[in-house]
Write an enzyme that holds these catalytic residues in place. Sequence first.
Site, PDB file in Angstrom:
ATOM      1  N   ASP A  15       8.506  14.152  -1.615  1.00  0.00           N
ATOM      2  CA  ASP A  15       8.380  12.760  -2.055  1.00  0.00           C
ATOM      3  C   ASP A  15       9.199  12.477  -3.321  1.00  0.00           C
ATOM      4  O   ASP A  15       9.210  11.363  -3.822  1.00  0.00           O
ATOM      5  CB  ASP A  15       6.884  12.446  -2.297  1.00  0.00           C
ATOM      6  CG  ASP A  15       6.611  10.961  -2.412  1.00  0.00           C
ATOM      7  OD1 ASP A  15       7.325  10.179  -1.754  1.00  0.00           O
ATOM      8  OD2 ASP A  15       5.693  10.566  -3.151  1.00  0.00           O
ATOM      9  N   SER A  48       5.592   4.724  -2.324  1.00  0.00           N
ATOM     10  CA  SER A  48       5.327   5.292  -0.999  1.00  0.00           C
ATOM     11  C   SER A  48       4.020   4.698  -0.469  1.00  0.00           C
ATOM     12  O   SER A  48       3.042   4.581  -1.209  1.00  0.00           O
ATOM     13  CB  SER A  48       5.160   6.807  -1.084  1.00  0.00           C
ATOM     14  OG  SER A  48       5.919   7.342  -2.145  1.00  0.00           O
ATOM     15  N   GLN A  54       8.458   8.706   6.258  1.00  0.00           N
ATOM     16  CA  GLN A  54       7.680   7.960   5.258  1.00  0.00           C
ATOM     17  C   GLN A  54       8.013   6.478   5.365  1.00  0.00           C
ATOM     18  O   GLN A  54       9.149   6.108   5.669  1.00  0.00           O
ATOM     19  CB  GLN A  54       8.017   8.428   3.827  1.00  0.00           C
ATOM     20  CG  GLN A  54       7.244   7.664   2.773  1.00  0.00           C
ATOM     21  CD  GLN A  54       7.486   8.141   1.335  1.00  0.00           C
ATOM     22  OE1 GLN A  54       8.136   7.459   0.564  1.00  0.00           O
ATOM     23  NE2 GLN A  54       6.947   9.301   0.970  1.00  0.00           N
TER      24      GLN A  54
HETATM   25  C1  3IX Z   1      20.750  11.021 -14.036  1.00  0.00           C
HETATM   26  C2  3IX Z   1      21.598  11.796 -13.092  1.00  0.00           C
HETATM   27  C3  3IX Z   1      20.829  12.533 -12.052  1.00  0.00           C
HETATM   28  C4  3IX Z   1      20.943  11.886 -10.705  1.00  0.00           C
HETATM   29  C5  3IX Z   1      19.590  11.413 -10.204  1.00  0.00           C
HETATM   30  C6  3IX Z   1      19.775  10.876  -8.855  1.00  0.00           C
HETATM   31  C7  3IX Z   1      18.798  10.526  -8.127  1.00  0.00           C
HETATM   32  C8  3IX Z   1      17.413  10.517  -8.629  1.00  0.00           C
HETATM   33  C9  3IX Z   1      16.736   9.335  -8.027  1.00  0.00           C
HETATM   34  C10 3IX Z   1      15.551   9.010  -8.301  1.00  0.00           C
HETATM   35  C11 3IX Z   1      14.647   9.830  -9.083  1.00  0.00           C
HETATM   36  C12 3IX Z   1      13.778   9.066  -9.941  1.00  0.00           C
HETATM   37  C13 3IX Z   1      12.571   8.604  -9.625  1.00  0.00           C
HETATM   38  C14 3IX Z   1      11.985   8.605  -8.299  1.00  0.00           C
HETATM   39  C15 3IX Z   1      11.176   9.767  -8.055  1.00  0.00           C
HETATM   40  C16 3IX Z   1      10.052   9.730  -7.437  1.00  0.00           C
HETATM   41  C17 3IX Z   1       9.442   8.520  -6.870  1.00  0.00           C
HETATM   42  C18 3IX Z   1       8.015   8.748  -6.737  1.00  0.00           C
HETATM   43  C19 3IX Z   1       7.418   7.777  -5.748  1.00  0.00           C
HETATM   44  C20 3IX Z   1       5.977   7.753  -5.962  1.00  0.00           C
HETATM   45  O1  3IX Z   1       5.418   8.632  -6.495  1.00  0.00           O
HETATM   46  S1  3IX Z   1       5.110   6.398  -5.402  1.00  0.00           S
HETATM   47  C21 3IX Z   1       3.446   6.874  -5.770  1.00  0.00           C
HETATM   48  C22 3IX Z   1       2.636   6.966  -4.540  1.00  0.00           C
HETATM   49  N1  3IX Z   1       2.315   5.683  -4.023  1.00  0.00           N
HETATM   50  C23 3IX Z   1       1.422   4.875  -4.619  1.00  0.00           C
HETATM   51  O2  3IX Z   1       0.881   5.196  -5.653  1.00  0.00           O
HETATM   52  C24 3IX Z   1       1.075   3.574  -3.911  1.00  0.00           C
HETATM   53  C25 3IX Z   1      -0.394   3.306  -4.060  1.00  0.00           C
HETATM   54  N2  3IX Z   1      -0.745   2.103  -3.342  1.00  0.00           N
HETATM   55  C26 3IX Z   1      -0.749   0.877  -3.914  1.00  0.00           C
HETATM   56  O3  3IX Z   1      -0.441   0.707  -5.069  1.00  0.00           O
HETATM   57  C27 3IX Z   1      -1.189  -0.262  -3.049  1.00  0.00           C
HETATM   58  O4  3IX Z   1      -1.754   0.182  -1.872  1.00  0.00           O
HETATM   59  C28 3IX Z   1      -0.047  -1.236  -2.697  1.00  0.00           C
HETATM   60  C29 3IX Z   1       0.551  -1.861  -3.952  1.00  0.00           C
HETATM   61  C30 3IX Z   1       1.029  -0.520  -1.913  1.00  0.00           C
HETATM   62  C31 3IX Z   1      -0.613  -2.338  -1.839  1.00  0.00           C
HETATM   63  O5  3IX Z   1      -1.713  -2.941  -2.519  1.00  0.00           O
HETATM   64  P1  3IX Z   1      -2.034  -4.507  -2.323  1.00  0.00           P
HETATM   65  O6  3IX Z   1      -2.306  -4.788  -0.912  1.00  0.00           O
HETATM   66  O7  3IX Z   1      -3.100  -4.856  -3.289  1.00  0.00           O
HETATM   67  O8  3IX Z   1      -0.605  -5.104  -2.672  1.00  0.00           O
HETATM   68  P2  3IX Z   1      -0.085  -6.340  -3.505  1.00  0.00           P
HETATM   69  O9  3IX Z   1       1.171  -6.795  -2.882  1.00  0.00           O
HETATM   70  O10 3IX Z   1      -1.159  -7.366  -3.642  1.00  0.00           O
HETATM   71  O11 3IX Z   1       0.271  -5.740  -4.977  1.00  0.00           O
HETATM   72  C32 3IX Z   1      -0.708  -5.136  -5.776  1.00  0.00           C
HETATM   73  C33 3IX Z   1      -0.200  -4.923  -7.187  1.00  0.00           C
HETATM   74  O12 3IX Z   1       1.011  -4.175  -7.141  1.00  0.00           O
HETATM   75  C34 3IX Z   1       1.880  -4.635  -8.198  1.00  0.00           C
HETATM   76  N3  3IX Z   1       3.098  -5.186  -7.587  1.00  0.00           N
HETATM   77  C35 3IX Z   1       3.260  -5.573  -6.324  1.00  0.00           C
HETATM   78  N4  3IX Z   1       4.482  -6.032  -6.105  1.00  0.00           N
HETATM   79  C36 3IX Z   1       5.132  -5.965  -7.285  1.00  0.00           C
HETATM   80  C37 3IX Z   1       6.426  -6.304  -7.706  1.00  0.00           C
HETATM   81  N5  3IX Z   1       7.343  -6.805  -6.874  1.00  0.00           N
HETATM   82  N6  3IX Z   1       6.765  -6.066  -8.971  1.00  0.00           N
HETATM   83  C38 3IX Z   1       5.870  -5.564  -9.837  1.00  0.00           C
HETATM   84  N7  3IX Z   1       4.624  -5.240  -9.493  1.00  0.00           N
HETATM   85  C39 3IX Z   1       4.250  -5.428  -8.242  1.00  0.00           C
HETATM   86  C40 3IX Z   1       1.134  -5.656  -8.943  1.00  0.00           C
HETATM   87  O13 3IX Z   1       0.415  -5.004  -9.976  1.00  0.00           O
HETATM   88  C41 3IX Z   1       0.168  -6.181  -7.906  1.00  0.00           C
HETATM   89  O14 3IX Z   1      -0.971  -6.692  -8.472  1.00  0.00           O
HETATM   90  P3  3IX Z   1      -0.994  -8.280  -8.910  1.00  0.00           P
HETATM   91  O15 3IX Z   1      -0.466  -9.082  -7.747  1.00  0.00           O
HETATM   92  O16 3IX Z   1      -2.427  -8.541  -9.204  1.00  0.00           O
HETATM   93  O17 3IX Z   1      -0.124  -8.410 -10.094  1.00  0.00           O
END
Ligand code: 3IX
Length: 342
Positions: A252, A274, A324
């Site tokens: 992930d 995710s 995913q």
């Molecule tokens: C530097 C050089 C090196 C090169 C590097 C190259 C590449 C590297 C690339 C990347 C590496 C960096 C980082 C990436 C690494 C890893 C990524 C990790 C991914 C994860 O580890 S991921 C964690 C696991 N997964 C979760 O943990 C999801 C848990 N599940 C939920 O969270 C809910 O199930 C949901 C939300 C899916 C549905 O819930 P729901 O049905 O209630 O959904 P709803 O749409 O109503 O949103 C509810 C509230 O989400 C917020 N929200 C929604 N839309 C938004 C928007 N557009 N903007 C801002 N905030 C927003 C607001 O807070 C809103 O709340 P409110 O509306 O009240 O404000």
Amino acid sequence: MASSTQPADVIALSKLTCLLLPKEHTNLLESKSIWSADETHEKFSLAERILHLDPVEVNIFQGITLPDAPKFGKVFGGQFIGQALAAASKTVDCLKIVHSLHAYFLLIGDFNMPITYQVHRVRDGKSFATRRVEAIQNGNVVFTLLASFQKEEGGFNHQVAEMPSVPNPEELLSMEELRERRIIDPRLPRTYRNKVASREYVPWPIEIRFCEHNTSTNQTKSPPSLRYWFRAKGKLSDDQALHRCVAAYTSDLIFLQVSLNPHREKGLKSASVSLDHSMWFHRPFRADDWVLYVINSPSAHGARGFVSGQMFTRNGELIVSLTQEGLLRRARSPVSAAKPKL
Ligand SMILES: CCCCC/C=C\C/C=C\C/C=C\C/C=C\CCCC(=O)SCCNC(=O)CCNC(=O)[C@H](O)C(C)(C)COP(=O)(O)OP(=O)(O)OC[C@H]1O[C@@H](n2cnc3c(N)ncnc32)[C@H](O)[C@@H]1OP(=O)(O)O
């Protein structure tokens, strides 16, 4: 015994006692499984320490987010998968090993709070066992996983999937080297280079080497595909269950981001998490040896990105298939997606 002879290893002998261990149980003589270890040790690799769980009572375990574990402003999804799979594995006969899992991310996890893993023993069969795990914080189920385990069994064997031809990991740059180069690469926008330089850099427990040398940034469009080698930093205990948990953890780290590649543009701020995650483990492997991760995103639509992946050993064996789906939105400002909502 008088009428039949069986292949067996003699493990203890005295004048009166001869203890025989049938060949199919010789794994009992293997080094101690981490699943029975009671405490974490400094000498364990960071990945193994992140996946360590404390037993609370029968079927209940507790995990924490270590200070030096990757967080991304919330409990990292891979940490939920790896720890929940570890919890499930600890309740299964050690001769049975996970072959598939299916998980949903329900709520953002709070990394300042321990996570309780409640395991439900759905079924224990002769060859298979099924477990359901709920990850709980503040009384809410934040993550749930179903996993199936199977005793080793011979059978038909084929592999159509071919490992793509890519450079060896030794020929490729580490994330640390890549970061250093990006900071000084004159072809990259100065704003991007400054951002990379100023962002706090926390080394991951997993070493990653991207196969394609590219100069694309999070502001440049690129095809929805990616290939990289990974392996756990340090040596892991010799327990196949642990190696599968580490692959689950790693899977992930950079997966869903691939479905954003064709949509990247200057100033894009995304809110992506995710939603679900599935894995099928085909063959045994070690996660502290190089594994090639091949990722494609066949679709993004309706604020959801879909990614699929394959993992290969260096010898080209297909070891894991995975998929995913994730939420892909433009971030609303101010960015609040990372705020724990418990
Ligand atoms: C530097 C050089 C090196 C090169 C590097 C190259 C590449 C590297 C690339 C990347 C590496 C960096 C980082 C990436 C690494 C890893 C990524 C990790 C991914 C994860 O580890 S991921 C964690 C696991 N997964 C979760 O943990 C999801 C848990 N599940 C939920 O969270 C809910 O199930 C949901 C939300 C899916 C549905 O819930 P729901 O049905 O209630 O959904 P709803 O749409 O109503 O949103 C509810 C509230 O989400 C917020 N929200 C929604 N839309 C938004 C928007 N557009 N903007 C801002 N905030 C927003 C607001 O807070 C809103 O709340 P409110 O509306 O009240 O404000």
